[in-house]
Design a protein around this motif. Sequence first.
Motif, PDB file in Angstrom:
ATOM      1  N   ARG A  89      -7.083   8.885  -1.685  1.00 35.93           N
ATOM      2  CA  ARG A  89      -6.048   8.245  -2.484  1.00 35.93           C
ATOM      3  C   ARG A  89      -6.282   8.507  -3.970  1.00 35.93           C
ATOM      4  O   ARG A  89      -5.368   8.828  -4.717  1.00 35.93           O
ATOM      5  CB  ARG A  89      -6.064   6.745  -2.198  1.00 35.93           C
ATOM      6  CG  ARG A  89      -4.994   5.993  -2.886  1.00 35.93           C
ATOM      7  CD  ARG A  89      -4.065   5.340  -1.881  1.00 35.93           C
ATOM      8  NE  ARG A  89      -2.704   5.607  -2.269  1.00 35.93           N
ATOM      9  CZ  ARG A  89      -1.653   5.226  -1.552  1.00 35.93           C
ATOM     10  NH1 ARG A  89      -1.825   4.629  -0.396  1.00 35.93           N
ATOM     11  NH2 ARG A  89      -0.443   5.481  -1.970  1.00 35.93           N
ATOM     12  N   GLY A  90      -7.552   8.375  -4.392  1.00 40.91           N
ATOM     13  CA  GLY A  90      -7.881   8.577  -5.792  1.00 40.91           C
ATOM     14  C   GLY A  90      -7.554   9.983  -6.242  1.00 40.91           C
ATOM     15  O   GLY A  90      -7.002  10.199  -7.323  1.00 40.91           O
ATOM     16  N   ARG A  92      -5.380  11.994  -4.934  1.00 41.02           N
ATOM     17  CA  ARG A  92      -3.935  12.159  -4.985  1.00 41.02           C
ATOM     18  C   ARG A  92      -3.368  11.527  -6.248  1.00 41.02           C
ATOM     19  O   ARG A  92      -2.517  12.105  -6.918  1.00 41.02           O
ATOM     20  CB  ARG A  92      -3.324  11.502  -3.748  1.00 41.02           C
ATOM     21  CG  ARG A  92      -1.849  11.316  -3.878  1.00 41.02           C
ATOM     22  CD  ARG A  92      -1.298  10.754  -2.617  1.00 41.02           C
ATOM     23  NE  ARG A  92      -1.447  11.684  -1.523  1.00 41.02           N
ATOM     24  CZ  ARG A  92      -0.910  11.486  -0.340  1.00 41.02           C
ATOM     25  NH1 ARG A  92      -0.231  10.408  -0.104  1.00 41.02           N
ATOM     26  NH2 ARG A  92      -1.056  12.369   0.603  1.00 41.02           N
ATOM     27  N   ASP A  93      -3.863  10.334  -6.582  1.00 45.68           N
ATOM     28  CA  ASP A  93      -3.371   9.667  -7.785  1.00 45.68           C
ATOM     29  C   ASP A  93      -3.712  10.462  -9.037  1.00 45.68           C
ATOM     30  O   ASP A  93      -3.041  10.360 -10.048  1.00 45.68           O
ATOM     31  CB  ASP A  93      -3.953   8.250  -7.892  1.00 45.68           C
ATOM     32  CG  ASP A  93      -3.393   7.337  -6.811  1.00 45.68           C
ATOM     33  OD1 ASP A  93      -2.354   7.711  -6.217  1.00 45.68           O
ATOM     34  OD2 ASP A  93      -3.989   6.283  -6.553  1.00 45.68           O
ATOM     35  N   HIS A 119       3.302   7.942   0.708  1.00 46.71           N
ATOM     36  CA  HIS A 119       3.992   7.655  -0.565  1.00 46.71           C
ATOM     37  C   HIS A 119       5.491   7.574  -0.315  1.00 46.71           C
ATOM     38  O   HIS A 119       6.304   8.144  -1.041  1.00 46.71           O
ATOM     39  CB  HIS A 119       3.640   8.702  -1.624  1.00 46.71           C
ATOM     40  CG  HIS A 119       3.964  10.106  -1.215  1.00 46.71           C
ATOM     41  ND1 HIS A 119       4.976  10.823  -1.773  1.00 46.71           N
ATOM     42  CD2 HIS A 119       3.413  10.913  -0.296  1.00 46.71           C
ATOM     43  CE1 HIS A 119       5.043  12.016  -1.208  1.00 46.71           C
ATOM     44  NE2 HIS A 119       4.104  12.085  -0.306  1.00 46.71           N
TER      45      HIS A 119
ATOM     46  N   GLY B 211      -4.056   9.035   2.222  1.00 48.70           N
ATOM     47  CA  GLY B 211      -4.276   7.906   1.328  1.00 48.70           C
ATOM     48  C   GLY B 211      -3.798   6.575   1.890  1.00 48.70           C
ATOM     49  O   GLY B 211      -3.570   5.626   1.151  1.00 48.70           O
TER      50      GLY B 211
END
Lengths: 531, 346
Positions: A89-90, A92-93, A119, B211
């Motif tokens: 996730r990190g 991707r962010d 997302h 994610g």
Amino acid sequence: MTTTADAPSREPRLHEPVTLEIRNVSKRFGVVQALDDVSVAFHAGEVHALLGENGAGKSTLIKVIAGAHSADSGELWRDGAVLHLNGPRGSRDAGIAVVYQELTLLPAMTVEENLMLGHEPRGRLRLVDAHEVRRRAQQCLELVGGDIDPAVPVERLSIAQRQLVEVAHALTLDARVVLLDEPTSSLSVQEVQHLRGVISMLTASGVAVVLVTHDLKEALDLADRVTVLKDGKVTFSGLVSETDVNDVVRRMVGRDLGHMFPTRTPPASDAAVVLEARGLVVPGFVEGVDFTLRAGTVTGFIGLVGAGRSEAARALLGIGAGRRGEVLLDGRAVTIRHPSDAARLGIGMVPEDRKQEGLLLDESIYRNISLAQLDRLTRWGLVRRGAERALATAQMASLRIKAPDSTTKVGNLSGGNQQKVVLAKWLARGCRVLILDEPTRGIDVGAKAEIYRLIRELAAGGTAVMLISSEMPEVLHLADEVNVMARGRVTATFDNNDPARDQAATEEEVVRHALALESTPQAGQQDETDS
Amino acid sequence: MAESGAAPRPAVRWDRWLGPLWLWSLLVVTVIIGFIASPHFLTTLNLSNVLQQAAPLVILVAGQTFALIVAGIDISVAATISMGTTLMMMVVNGDPSRIPLGLAAVLLAAVAVGVLNGAAITLLEVPAFIVTFGVASIVQGVVFLYTDQVNVGSPAPQMTEWGYRTWGPVPFLAVVALAFVILALVIQNRTRFGRWMYAVGGGEEVARLAGIPVKRVRVAAYVFCAVSAAVASLAISLRTGSGDPLGGSGFDWDSIAAVVIGGTALSGGRGGVAGSVLGALLLITMGNIMNLVGVSGFWQIVVQGAVVILAVTVSTVQTRRAQRLARTNIAVQKDKRRLKLRRQDR
């Protein structure tokens, strides 16, 4: 990849800012140092090729960047700030998107559900906005081409289409750094052309594209900058204009392999043919293959993943739906319907995935070794424990399996020793034909050398060995004969013992045939049969 | 990125809103058989009765489906129902003003059970079957402890009244069940959480790479499952009007049977609430028909088992056929490509 006339010539982007920087990253898996003090800088708007042999650390580096692995030491910098990745996730962010080589789509979900996974755009009442999902999905699908219906479950798509969906997925993330792991491995020429268009579009908008590939020509053709990894270390990182194919190859393989491989005692030139396969077909995988395996000879099979090598070998064991063709053992046609038939005829196989197919990890060494021949160790329906142990102890000694004793759990052994147990299982049975599928995958260098020695010893003992491997040096050094496979066919055969050496396989020749550069214009394309 | 011109139509996955077509057909066939077999079957009174009977199971299967979609299972639902019926009756104990308190107590206790299930499964990494099996035993044991294994408490008069209220032929409980199913369908099909459940069940690693907070999704699925058991328990207590410490027995396997008949895979990532509801209706309807023609209740159990196996066979065959189709699809494209190349060669 064939050089295309219309490939855009681009100015190297020397002065673009660094968008992602890897600083002194190291990562260790058990005894394997996968990454050793790696530093690379990726610039905005460039195509950056990441090259290296199997096991050089490319995939590990990608996974570290993607946040799927955490590095043991070192830092990631993104736009001049340290990046603390807490999982995917990190990453991707932080604007990093990865298109993995092994496909990461969910088969039961539709294309658009997959594209927006994690997302999903939300509208009224925080419900998923189906219109927006469809709009965004279609936008990205149009960019990658391939005419894919967003409403279809992924399991109905071909492998090539799935690969395009993977690329589209990266586009949905609006990433600033896009990592493509072997993106063209199953695409057709047209699809590759289209993908190139997508890449130039991305770089034009300032995205850094990191390309991991086995295909040197493709890499040098597309990339502005190249980084070469070898054994977890960076051996070169610079502009494409500063290097060429030969230089890159030298930096990729330039390792002293001499001491790793035992000297090869060639078999007698009239060594008897033990097994002959004629017109072997496994629909979708193997399309008419002939080969012979001789006594005391190591026959190597090399090719890209999905070239049909494992499937051809499995057909010899009676596995594979719809297989046809003739198998002759000592010149007599034999029928093999099931692996047990093959075992009875003295054909054994050490599978690629030893943990799943070859070993019972929770069982002791001796139980694993005796498993394939309990029939011989049984009296009145009971297993003779003494004989079972004696057999295991003898095999452990001859293969130099390092363990306290034969009751040690196989799961507690190192990768190399586990592989030796698999070998012992088949050797104890007295195989005449032994098929080894990627015998050194996931094994550290020291254990590799021992496996190599064992393979040659086996051959010296008269066994016909079929060696399937993706590691070029392994096949080139160990095999007496080399068959190159591409798209389900044998595209070339080499004799490494030819005194004049002009029949012997060279790395370049093998690569050319493995990619089938000779026969068709669709070079670089790989079969769609990756499992 | 270029704007696409045409206004795209969003995809509606009818299979996820309505369930498998063949189950609808089977239900219609069953109704026809019922009509032929007994003159009492296709009467307003009987059908209204069937709907009322079906309500608790229909509510429960919505939750059980979520547990199966995330590649899990919840065996503790029967115990949760027993807990719900007894707790409601004990708290209310004939006093209408305590109904809200009873509702709150039942829901809270159910959420606690769901969190316990989810947390143990995700944190201890113990298989869902084992965890919920253990939790079932714990909860049932606690119910026995506070009830002493006898019926406890009593309902407020209004409760029984609602339990049997009908609007025309439509029972109040059927409306509650329908509302709950619609809620579950919206969660399943229209929320991120719904999509994420399919992702978690279909491929945990893929979900993690995308994610998605895998553990939280799992826990939420079990909490929803426990809440559906609580709502089912309220439906039951409205009808029975008694705090039976074994009020939920049998609902564990019945709910799993209905979900599996509905086409949700035990391996996760496939299926949905609609199919499960069809499965539940099918089971109840068949039971009702067999009752009407006087078939022994033991035979009903035998038939239920056969239907489960039949239904799973059908959905497995369908999945396999779809996959084979995909493979042929690939082969066809490959042939096309070869043809194209041959043309280029020339």
